[in-house]
Design a protein around this motif. Sequence first.
Motif, PDB file in Angstrom:
ATOM      1  N   VAL A  29     -49.892  -7.906  66.299  1.00 44.08           N
ATOM      2  CA  VAL A  29     -51.338  -7.957  66.500  1.00 44.08           C
ATOM      3  C   VAL A  29     -51.697  -9.072  67.474  1.00 44.08           C
ATOM      4  CG1 VAL A  29     -53.562  -8.321  65.380  1.00 44.08           C
ATOM      5  CG2 VAL A  29     -51.787  -7.030  64.217  1.00 44.08           C
ATOM      6  N   LEU A  30     -50.976 -10.175  67.403  1.00 43.19           N
ATOM      7  CA  LEU A  30     -51.325 -11.350  68.180  1.00 43.19           C
ATOM      8  C   LEU A  30     -50.749 -11.339  69.593  1.00 43.19           C
ATOM      9  CD1 LEU A  30     -50.777 -14.099  65.447  1.00 43.19           C
ATOM     10  CD2 LEU A  30     -52.919 -12.994  66.113  1.00 43.19           C
ATOM     11  N   ASP A  31     -49.572 -10.783  69.777  1.00 39.70           N
ATOM     12  CA  ASP A  31     -48.867 -10.947  71.050  1.00 39.70           C
ATOM     13  C   ASP A  31     -48.862  -9.707  71.939  1.00 39.70           C
ATOM     14  OD1 ASP A  31     -48.193 -13.587  70.399  1.00 39.70           O
ATOM     15  OD2 ASP A  31     -46.433 -12.942  69.286  1.00 39.70           O
ATOM     16  N   ALA A  86     -50.349  -6.237  73.811  1.00 38.15           N
ATOM     17  CA  ALA A  86     -51.630  -5.748  74.313  1.00 38.15           C
ATOM     18  C   ALA A  86     -52.235  -4.752  73.328  1.00 38.15           C
ATOM     19  CB  ALA A  86     -51.432  -5.098  75.680  1.00 38.15           C
ATOM     20  N   THR A  87     -51.391  -3.881  72.782  1.00 39.83           N
ATOM     21  CA  THR A  87     -51.865  -2.893  71.810  1.00 39.83           C
ATOM     22  C   THR A  87     -52.471  -3.581  70.596  1.00 39.83           C
ATOM     23  OG1 THR A  87     -50.164  -1.313  72.511  1.00 39.83           O
ATOM     24  CG2 THR A  87     -51.168  -0.960  70.350  1.00 39.83           C
ATOM     25  N   GLY A  88     -51.777  -4.570  70.061  1.00 43.06           N
ATOM     26  CA  GLY A  88     -52.261  -5.268  68.881  1.00 43.06           C
ATOM     27  C   GLY A  88     -53.564  -6.000  69.114  1.00 43.06           C
ATOM     28  N   ARG A  89     -53.715  -6.572  70.293  1.00 44.44           N
ATOM     29  CA  ARG A  89     -54.941  -7.316  70.580  1.00 44.44           C
ATOM     30  C   ARG A  89     -56.161  -6.408  70.648  1.00 44.44           C
ATOM     31  NH1 ARG A  89     -52.181 -11.231  75.197  1.00 44.44           N
ATOM     32  NH2 ARG A  89     -51.163 -12.652  73.721  1.00 44.44           N
ATOM     33  N   VAL A  90     -55.953  -5.166  71.034  1.00 46.43           N
ATOM     34  CA  VAL A  90     -57.070  -4.223  71.019  1.00 46.43           C
ATOM     35  C   VAL A  90     -57.587  -4.052  69.594  1.00 46.43           C
ATOM     36  CG1 VAL A  90     -57.645  -1.764  71.257  1.00 46.43           C
ATOM     37  CG2 VAL A  90     -56.491  -2.958  73.116  1.00 46.43           C
ATOM     38  N   PHE A  91     -56.672  -3.886  68.640  1.00 49.33           N
ATOM     39  CA  PHE A  91     -57.086  -3.737  67.247  1.00 49.33           C
ATOM     40  C   PHE A  91     -57.710  -5.023  66.719  1.00 49.33           C
ATOM     41  CE2 PHE A  91     -53.979  -0.323  67.684  1.00 49.33           C
ATOM     42  CZ  PHE A  91     -54.645   0.722  67.061  1.00 49.33           C
ATOM     43  N   ALA A  92     -57.130  -6.168  67.101  1.00 54.25           N
ATOM     44  CA  ALA A  92     -57.685  -7.442  66.648  1.00 54.25           C
ATOM     45  C   ALA A  92     -59.088  -7.660  67.198  1.00 54.25           C
ATOM     46  CB  ALA A  92     -56.768  -8.587  67.080  1.00 54.25           C
ATOM     47  N   ALA A  93     -59.346  -7.156  68.403  1.00 51.56           N
ATOM     48  CA  ALA A  93     -60.642  -7.379  69.043  1.00 51.56           C
ATOM     49  C   ALA A  93     -61.724  -6.449  68.524  1.00 51.56           C
ATOM     50  CB  ALA A  93     -60.505  -7.218  70.563  1.00 51.56           C
ATOM     51  N   LEU A 117     -60.001  -5.873  57.968  1.00 55.29           N
ATOM     52  CA  LEU A 117     -58.860  -4.964  58.071  1.00 55.29           C
ATOM     53  C   LEU A 117     -57.650  -5.646  58.696  1.00 55.29           C
ATOM     54  CD1 LEU A 117     -60.476  -1.573  59.212  1.00 55.29           C
ATOM     55  CD2 LEU A 117     -59.755  -2.262  56.925  1.00 55.29           C
ATOM     56  N   THR A 118     -57.886  -6.563  59.601  1.00 58.56           N
ATOM     57  CA  THR A 118     -56.772  -7.184  60.332  1.00 58.56           C
ATOM     58  C   THR A 118     -56.361  -8.536  59.771  1.00 58.56           C
ATOM     59  OG1 THR A 118     -58.308  -8.245  61.899  1.00 58.56           O
ATOM     60  CG2 THR A 118     -57.511  -6.034  62.446  1.00 58.56           C
ATOM     61  N   ARG A 119     -57.185  -9.123  58.913  1.00 60.77           N
ATOM     62  CA  ARG A 119     -56.956 -10.503  58.479  1.00 60.77           C
ATOM     63  C   ARG A 119     -55.571 -10.716  57.865  1.00 60.77           C
ATOM     64  NH1 ARG A 119     -61.084 -10.958  55.543  1.00 60.77           N
ATOM     65  NH2 ARG A 119     -62.407 -11.855  57.165  1.00 60.77           N
ATOM     66  N   ALA A 120     -55.173  -9.852  56.963  1.00 64.92           N
ATOM     67  CA  ALA A 120     -53.897 -10.050  56.268  1.00 64.92           C
ATOM     68  C   ALA A 120     -52.721  -9.990  57.238  1.00 64.92           C
ATOM     69  CB  ALA A 120     -53.732  -9.003  55.165  1.00 64.92           C
ATOM     70  N   VAL A 121     -52.756  -9.038  58.175  1.00 66.37           N
ATOM     71  CA  VAL A 121     -51.660  -8.911  59.134  1.00 66.37           C
ATOM     72  C   VAL A 121     -51.627 -10.119  60.068  1.00 66.37           C
ATOM     73  CG1 VAL A 121     -50.701  -7.511  61.002  1.00 66.37           C
ATOM     74  CG2 VAL A 121     -51.733  -6.407  59.023  1.00 66.37           C
ATOM     75  N   ILE A 122     -52.796 -10.561  60.511  1.00 61.52           N
ATOM     76  CA  ILE A 122     -52.856 -11.737  61.394  1.00 61.52           C
ATOM     77  C   ILE A 122     -52.340 -12.977  60.671  1.00 61.52           C
ATOM     78  CG2 ILE A 122     -54.433 -13.328  62.560  1.00 61.52           C
ATOM     79  CD1 ILE A 122     -56.105 -10.929  63.366  1.00 61.52           C
TER      80      ILE A 122
END
Length: 259
Positions: A141-143, A145-152, A158-163
Amino acid sequence: MDAEKDARRGIQSIEVGGTLLQALVRAGAPMMLKDLARDAGMPPAKAHPYLVSFGKLGLVEQDTVTGQYRLGSFALQMGLTALHELDAVKIASDAATRLALDINQNVALAVWGNHGPTVVRIVECNRIVHINMRAGSVMSVLDSATGRVFAAWLPAELTRAVIESELAHKPSGQQPGLAATLAEVREHGMARAVGYPLPGINALSAPVFDSSGQLALAITTLGPAADFDPAWGGELARKLAACAAAISYSLGFNAAAGG
């Protein structure tokens, strides 16, 4: 040839009347007869009989107080039925195939899964590109490009636990500049990764939204850094953005209304 011509022949009056429905959809708000007729390219006297017939079918309704026309209950039922039948990944897959052939780079589709951003489809271009990614791969999610789209664009809950899990495994226990990174992603309407987390591979990823304005999936193009321009305003970024917007439109997303 005659058979093909007959198969393509339509009913002109339906097509003409359909422009009124299209005008209502574009407006996204009730309209007076004169404005509706103007946007449909016809005189009000010609538009009115069509609206009367559409009203009998429930396709349009007229407000008895203001006189304005809006889409009717049957039009709503048609729209809901069409949305129910949509398959976001299938629609995106067709568009991703065309994009991969156009830009000659691999294209991947990802959705939010139980463990984070999960690749569900990879479309390879017409050349051999060795990338360690396959359907089922879970992206950072952090590193990535695909993950950052979901984080943004996904809700934080929804993303807090994974981050938090990813942060816990970083040496410093934190991600410097995460807020600034996500702000940059939202500003440009897409995310990018240059040579990391996949060494020698650049990537650009854009969000695809559904009819409710929620993030449906991410579409990512990636390839060897030597011939992959990750510039925000580059050709790859422009074509990716156009593709993502087209898919969102196909899923019922109205950018003008709430994007």
